[in-house]
Design a protein around this motif. Sequence first.
Motif, mmCIF file in Angstrom:
data_model
loop_
_atom_site.group_PDB
_atom_site.id
_atom_site.type_symbol
_atom_site.label_atom_id
_atom_site.label_comp_id
_atom_site.label_asym_id
_atom_site.label_seq_id
_atom_site.Cartn_x
_atom_site.Cartn_y
_atom_site.Cartn_z
ATOM 1 N N LYS A 5 0.876 -1.174 0.000
ATOM 2 C CA LYS A 5 0.000 0.000 0.000
ATOM 3 C C LYS A 5 0.916 1.227 0.000
ATOM 4 O O LYS A 5 1.366 1.699 1.042
ATOM 5 N N LEU A 8 0.414 4.377 2.303
ATOM 6 C CA LEU A 8 0.690 4.100 3.710
ATOM 7 C C LEU A 8 2.188 3.964 3.953
ATOM 8 O O LEU A 8 2.695 4.404 4.992
ATOM 9 N N THR A 51 -6.077 8.182 5.850
ATOM 10 C CA THR A 51 -5.987 7.467 4.582
ATOM 11 C C THR A 51 -6.307 5.988 4.767
ATOM 12 O O THR A 51 -7.022 5.391 3.959
ATOM 13 N N LYS A 52 -5.787 5.399 5.851
ATOM 14 C CA LYS A 52 -6.058 3.984 6.116
ATOM 15 C C LYS A 52 -7.547 3.748 6.343
ATOM 16 O O LYS A 52 -8.107 2.761 5.855
ATOM 17 N N LYS A 54 -10.042 5.528 5.106
ATOM 18 C CA LYS A 54 -10.698 5.649 3.800
ATOM 19 C C LYS A 54 -10.481 4.388 2.962
ATOM 20 O O LYS A 54 -11.405 3.905 2.304
ATOM 21 N N MET A 55 -9.266 3.865 2.978
ATOM 22 C CA MET A 55 -8.972 2.653 2.205
ATOM 23 C C MET A 55 -9.767 1.477 2.748
ATOM 24 O O MET A 55 -10.251 0.651 1.978
ATOM 25 N N ARG A 56 -9.912 1.395 4.062
ATOM 26 C CA ARG A 56 -10.678 0.302 4.664
ATOM 27 C C ARG A 56 -12.145 0.426 4.293
ATOM 28 O O ARG A 56 -12.802 -0.576 3.980
ATOM 29 N N GLU A 57 -12.691 1.653 4.306
ATOM 30 C CA GLU A 57 -14.096 1.861 3.942
ATOM 31 C C GLU A 57 -14.348 1.517 2.475
ATOM 32 O O GLU A 57 -15.429 1.052 2.119
ATOM 33 N N ASN A 58 -13.365 1.748 1.613
ATOM 34 C CA ASN A 58 -13.496 1.448 0.186
ATOM 35 C C ASN A 58 -13.155 -0.005 -0.150
ATOM 36 O O ASN A 58 -13.185 -0.394 -1.311
ATOM 37 N N GLU A 60 -10.237 -1.490 0.088
ATOM 38 C CA GLU A 60 -8.903 -1.640 -0.494
ATOM 39 C C GLU A 60 -7.943 -2.356 0.447
ATOM 40 O O GLU A 60 -6.862 -2.771 0.037
ATOM 41 N N ILE A 61 -8.320 -2.477 1.689
ATOM 42 C CA ILE A 61 -7.469 -3.163 2.675
ATOM 43 C C ILE A 61 -8.186 -4.409 3.127
ATOM 44 O O ILE A 61 -9.333 -4.411 3.425
#
Length: 61
Positions: A5, A8, A51-52, A54-58, A60-61
């Motif tokens: 990522k 990150l 950012t983490k 947002k990525m989790r909500e989308n 991506e993580i």
Amino acid sequence: MKNVKWPLLIYAILAAASIMGIGIAISEKSLIGAIGCILAVFVIMGMGFKTKRKMRENGEI
């Protein structure tokens, strides 16, 4: 390298550099530099956590 990522990783490197900057500023006896680096750590880590999230909500993580 697929699972890296990049945003990150960049935030982590910048935070580590700011933490090193605190040590350098203290060794140079620069109060302004130390305070600036402490503030930079808080800002960079805050941006990284944001950012983490947002990525989790989308997903991506």
